[in-house]
Design a protein around this motif. Structure first.
Motif: not given
Lengths: 114, 172
Positions: A14-25, A59-65, A67-74
């Protein structure tokens, strides 16, 4: 990085990305991500600023925990704790990367005319 | 409110990237592995694309070759032990200023923060190996062949052998 996130996720992690470019994600797809409006090279903030580093990680761990579907980007709204004008330069390498140096004319041509 | 992904880029560079950059589009097939356990029982690993390596112990990423071949980026990876101390990390990456990462690698590879999360019981554990790659993999379409066929599977195998269940990824 999106490629690696998808590869490891497909491999059962299970992966969680911290990104400066959410538009790419958002465009290319990632299992889960949080976006930060921080300068490049600084996904978790500034050196020694352990509180901000930990806040973004929480904040990242909260989304990791949760999220229920792919392409969850906060998108996170933590303000960058530095001067904006100064940091537009400060994150940049002291010399242009080989890529930027090679394509400098093409990049300059993107400036609006007039 | 959505954040601005191009906020810190000069106007011309942001416009150039938006015109020419080509990403690996697979949005319709994005995989998903639900987190199997509560965070407090989950085993973590960390991975950064910041070009970090162990000073004096590992080869830097090959930025010399990138200097000669600007459309190429080193696809190899480094294993960073999670007990690495401040001052033991250097950076080889030509696309951002590494001064802050070399001062405190936790802004890109938060090993010390994850030790604290383990201590406080918020996460289950941190695997002994963290991973570093150099994120620039070429232009205009990055060449991910080596990541997909060689280095990615090697990293995944090592994560699996260390019982990793969740991974934090931090690009530069």
């Amino acid at each position: 990085m999106l490629v690696l996130a998808r590869m490891f996720e497909r491999g059962g992690i299970s992966t969680i990305l911290v990104t400066m470019m959410p538009t790419w994600a958002e465009k290319y797809g990632v299992p889960r991500a949080v976006g930060v409006e921080f300068p490049f090279g600084h996904p978790l903030g500034l050196p020694g600023e352990t509180q901000l580093q930990m806040t973004v990680i929480h904040d990242a761990l909260k989304v990791l925990q949760e999220a229920t579907e792919p392409n969850t980007i906060v998108h996170l709204d933590h303000p960058w704790p530095g001067d904006e004008t100064q940091w537009r330069r400060q994150w940049q390498p002291t010399g242009a990367s080989p890529l930027i140096a090679k394509y400098l004319d093409q990049i300059r041509a993107m400036r609006p005319r007039g | 409110m959505p954040i601005d992904s191009y906020k810190w880029l000069p106007y011309s560079l942001a416009a150039w990237m938006q015109k020419y950059y080509q990403g690996p589009e697979e949005k319709s097939s994005t995989p998903f592995t639900p987190l199997a356990k509560p965070l407090s029982e989950t085993r973590f690993a960390l991975l950064t694309t910041g070009g970090l390596y162990l000073k004096e112990q590992q080869e830097p990423f090959d930025v010399a070759r990138e200097g000669l071949e600007p459309e190429w980026g080193d696809p190899s990876f480094r294993v960073i032990p999670t007990d690495t101390l401040s001052g033991e990390i250097a950076v080889a990456h030509t696309h951002y200023n590494p001064v802050d990462a070399e001062e405190d690698f936790n802004i890109l590879l938060p090993l010390h923060r994850f030790h604290e999360l383990k201590q406080s019981g918020e996460i289950g554990s941190l695997a002994p190996s963290a991973y570093s790659v150099m994120g620039y993999q070429g232009h205009p379409m990055p060449d991910y062949t080596q990541w997909r066929e060689k280095y990615g599977p090697e990293m995944l195998e090592q994560m699996k052998s260390e019982g990793v269940e969740a991974l934090l990824l931090t690009p530069a």
